[in-house]
Design a protein around this motif. Structure first.
Motif, mmCIF file in Angstrom:
data_model
loop_
_atom_site.group_PDB
_atom_site.id
_atom_site.type_symbol
_atom_site.label_atom_id
_atom_site.label_comp_id
_atom_site.label_asym_id
_atom_site.label_seq_id
_atom_site.Cartn_x
_atom_site.Cartn_y
_atom_site.Cartn_z
ATOM 1 N N GLU A 138 12.515 7.868 -0.058
ATOM 2 C CA GLU A 138 11.338 7.008 0.121
ATOM 3 C C GLU A 138 11.714 5.670 0.750
ATOM 4 N N LEU A 139 12.959 5.246 0.540
ATOM 5 C CA LEU A 139 13.401 3.993 1.143
ATOM 6 C C LEU A 139 13.423 4.094 2.661
ATOM 7 N N ALA A 140 13.731 5.264 3.194
ATOM 8 C CA ALA A 140 13.714 5.449 4.647
ATOM 9 C C ALA A 140 12.301 5.289 5.196
ATOM 10 N N ILE A 141 11.314 5.795 4.462
ATOM 11 C CA ILE A 141 9.913 5.632 4.887
ATOM 12 C C ILE A 141 9.534 4.159 4.836
ATOM 13 N N ALA A 142 9.974 3.468 3.771
ATOM 14 C CA ALA A 142 9.684 2.039 3.659
ATOM 15 C C ALA A 142 10.322 1.271 4.814
ATOM 16 N N PHE A 199 13.960 11.600 4.687
ATOM 17 C CA PHE A 199 13.343 12.000 3.422
ATOM 18 C C PHE A 199 13.557 13.488 3.179
ATOM 19 N N ASP A 200 13.435 14.297 4.233
ATOM 20 C CA ASP A 200 13.690 15.725 4.105
ATOM 21 C C ASP A 200 15.100 15.985 3.575
ATOM 22 N N PHE A 201 16.040 15.171 4.022
ATOM 23 C CA PHE A 201 17.442 15.352 3.668
ATOM 24 C C PHE A 201 17.753 14.823 2.266
ATOM 25 N N LEU A 202 17.210 13.637 1.941
ATOM 26 C CA LEU A 202 17.546 12.981 0.679
ATOM 27 C C LEU A 202 16.611 13.345 -0.467
ATOM 28 N N GLY A 203 15.340 13.564 -0.136
ATOM 29 C CA GLY A 203 14.367 13.856 -1.186
ATOM 30 C C GLY A 203 13.962 12.621 -1.965
ATOM 31 N N HIS A 204 13.275 12.859 -3.096
ATOM 32 C CA HIS A 204 12.773 11.783 -3.963
ATOM 33 C C HIS A 204 13.874 11.406 -4.962
ATOM 34 N N PRO A 205 14.058 10.107 -5.253
ATOM 35 C CA PRO A 205 13.340 8.941 -4.715
ATOM 36 C C PRO A 205 14.075 8.260 -3.569
ATOM 37 N N GLU A 206 15.332 8.664 -3.300
ATOM 38 C CA GLU A 206 16.141 7.930 -2.328
ATOM 39 C C GLU A 206 15.503 7.946 -0.946
ATOM 40 N N TYR A 266 0.824 -1.209 0.000
ATOM 41 C CA TYR A 266 0.000 0.000 0.000
ATOM 42 C C TYR A 266 0.863 1.266 0.000
ATOM 43 N N LEU A 267 2.017 1.208 0.662
ATOM 44 C CA LEU A 267 2.937 2.332 0.599
ATOM 45 C C LEU A 267 3.374 2.561 -0.852
ATOM 46 N N ALA A 268 3.724 1.489 -1.551
ATOM 47 C CA ALA A 268 4.143 1.600 -2.947
ATOM 48 C C ALA A 268 3.016 2.118 -3.824
ATOM 49 N N ARG A 269 1.787 1.638 -3.578
ATOM 50 C CA ARG A 269 0.631 2.116 -4.345
ATOM 51 C C ARG A 269 0.505 3.634 -4.245
ATOM 52 N N MET A 270 0.622 4.146 -3.039
ATOM 53 C CA MET A 270 0.416 5.579 -2.828
ATOM 54 C C MET A 270 1.567 6.398 -3.411
ATOM 55 N N LEU A 271 2.789 5.920 -3.231
ATOM 56 C CA LEU A 271 3.929 6.635 -3.802
ATOM 57 C C LEU A 271 3.864 6.622 -5.329
ATOM 58 N N ASP A 272 3.491 5.486 -5.900
ATOM 59 C CA ASP A 272 3.392 5.353 -7.356
ATOM 60 C C ASP A 272 2.335 6.293 -7.919
ATOM 61 N N ALA A 273 1.289 6.558 -7.126
ATOM 62 C CA ALA A 273 0.206 7.423 -7.593
ATOM 63 C C ALA A 273 0.498 8.900 -7.363
ATOM 64 N N GLY A 274 1.651 9.208 -6.758
ATOM 65 C CA GLY A 274 2.024 10.606 -6.596
ATOM 66 C C GLY A 274 1.694 11.208 -5.252
ATOM 67 N N GLU A 275 1.405 10.379 -4.254
ATOM 68 C CA GLU A 275 1.128 10.906 -2.920
ATOM 69 C C GLU A 275 2.366 11.626 -2.377
ATOM 70 N N ASP A 276 2.147 12.658 -1.591
ATOM 71 C CA ASP A 276 3.236 13.407 -0.965
ATOM 72 C C ASP A 276 3.925 12.506 0.061
ATOM 73 N N PRO A 277 5.214 12.180 -0.129
ATOM 74 C CA PRO A 277 5.897 11.293 0.826
ATOM 75 C C PRO A 277 5.915 11.839 2.246
ATOM 76 N N LEU A 278 5.921 13.165 2.402
ATOM 77 C CA LEU A 278 5.912 13.722 3.760
ATOM 78 C C LEU A 278 4.577 13.486 4.459
#
Length: 445
Positions: A331-335, A322-329, A278-290
């Motif tokens: 997102e792995l911290a959130i995962a 995520f604040d430090f690395l940004g997209h997409p790197e 579900y995390l991947a679904r939301m990120l793939d659809a453009g959800e704000d990672p923050l």
């Protein structure tokens, strides 16, 4: 001899070769002509479906069709009008206002006087405001119209209770792979040609439709337009050519709330695989990672709590990463945080305790704490007993005085009840030990 007709000057469009009727898009050409041709909604159109039963009585009440785009809501409404011999009138809440509604209602009244009923199909009905929705009530009640509203949003949240009480809600489902395949086969039969796809690419095309029948046929058209003579696409070529259709997902609508709920409950249910999906679904659809990172922090305090005190630390670290690395790197911290939380011991003891304490605080009012724990910076306050009898815990045996700290009129309360899981097992031992000491030293339990 008849007079010679003057030679007609060809129009600009005729001269350009556009005098013939423009071809209709494939979804329009394949629109079902009868209710039996509608695919993917057997629960309402099958032998025991809700609409099938209504039609057997040749009567129809007002309805609300709730479902994703491309599931047949407009088509079914039009076919219902045909099946019940009602005049079909369509308006859209996006383009219509009060004047348009009044005009539609007046026309329906005139038809009724002539013995003809009206099925008024209201597309995007949730976009009408509350007052506009209320305007439907009189004409629904007196039978001037059979209102059929279509919405992609949850009617419970978007439609007036009064309107909902006068209409039956029917849920339209996203089309599954079998239903999409039926549409592909129907398109091939109508066009008299096969889709230039291998088996894997055909399955990928069905997934790209994302349950939307209209979108699936639009994709079919794109495939036929793109293929050269004798060319067969594999899955990789198909995705390159079509540039892949994005999933249906509106960050302000039900899709957003459904998926974030699924993510949260997967973490709570200790299922890291479902949570990652579900995390991947939301990120793939453009959800704000923050937004997701903030929700992960909430999961840490609500569902793990002190069963694993590191959960909150890791969730906050993921947000910062995520604040430090940004997209997409980033997102792995959130995962990583999601997996940690999903596999951590679970406890809502602090969440429950805080809720109970908040309720007691609101109900009990502004009670004065016991005087022995109040500061006494003035002589008057000392004379009133402020601070009198206070025992400094660090000077007591075991650094525990056992005094009572609740307001006297309230009495001792218990809000926090840690379970025998994770780190809270240790907290439970401490609380039990202090309760024993409190009893021995004369404090109340």
């Amino acid at each position: 001899m008849s007079p010679k007709r003057p030679q007609e000057t060809p129009t600009l469009f005729a001269a350009a070769g556009f005098d013939q009727e423009a071809p209709h898009p494939l979804p329009d050409r394949l629109r079902p002509r009868t209710l039996s041709e509608v695919v993917g909604q057997d629960h309402i159109l099958g032998p025991d479906g809700a609409l099938t039963r209504m039609l057997e009585t040749r009567t129809l009440g007002s309805l609300v069709f709730w479902g994703p785009p491309g599931t047949g809501k407009t088509t079914v409404a039009r076919l219902l009008a045909d099946a019940t011999d009602l005049h079909f009138e369509q308006i859209s809440a996006v383009f219509s206002g009060v004047a348009d509604l009044k005009k539609a209602f007046d026309a329906a009244r005139a038809r009724r006087e002539m013995g003809k009923g009206t099925l008024l199909f209201v597309d995007e009905v949730h976009r009408f405001n509350r007052a506009q929705q209320d305007s439907f009530l009189p004409v629904m009640e007196d039978g001037t119209v059979v209102m059929v509203g279509a919405t992609t949003e949850n009617p419970s949240f978007e439609l007036n209770a009064a309107l909902l009480s006068r209409a039956r809600v029917l849920v339209f489902h996203s089309l599954d792979a079998a239903a999409i395949e039926k549409l592909f086969a129907h398109a091939e039969a109508i066009e008299g040609r096969k889709l230039p796809l291998d088996a894997e690419a055909r399955a990928v095309l069905a997934r790209m439709a994302d349950g939307d029948g209209r979108a699936s046929l639009t994709l079919v058209e794109e495939v036929w337009r793109s293929a050269r003579a004798g060319e067969i696409f594999n899955a990789a070529q198909l995705q390159d050519i079509l540039q892949r259709r994005a999933p249906i997902y509106d960050k302000s609508a039900d899709g957003h709330y459904n998926l974030i709920s699924a993510l949260h409950k997967s973490v709570r249910g200790s299922d890291p695989d479902a949570a990652l999906y579900y995390l991947a679904r939301m990120l793939d659809a453009g959800e704000d990672p923050l937004f997701l990172a903030r929700r992960v922090v909430r999961m840490a305090v609500e569902d793990i709590g002190l069963a694993d005190p590191q959960a909150l630390v890791i969730a906050n670290a993921a947000k910062d990463a995520f604040d430090f690395l940004g997209h997409p790197e980033g997102e792995l911290a959130i995962a990583q945080a999601v997996v940690y939380l999903a596999t951590a011991p679970k406890s809502n003891a602090v969440y429950t305790a805080f809720g109970a304490a908040m309720q007691t605080a609101k109900q009990a009012g502004s009670l004065l704490p016991p005087k022995h724990i109040l500061n006494s910076p003035t002589k008057l306050m000392k004379s009133e007993g402020y601070g009198s009898g206070y025992e400094y815990d660090h000077d007591a045996p075991d650094a525990f005085s056992g005094q009572d700290y609740f307001p006297e009129v309230l009495g001792r309360q218990t809000f926090y009840d840690p379970p025998e899981r994770g780190f809270e097992r240790e907290i439970r031992k401490r609380l039990d030990y202090w309760a024993k000491l409190r009893k021995e030293r004369g404090g109340s339990r």
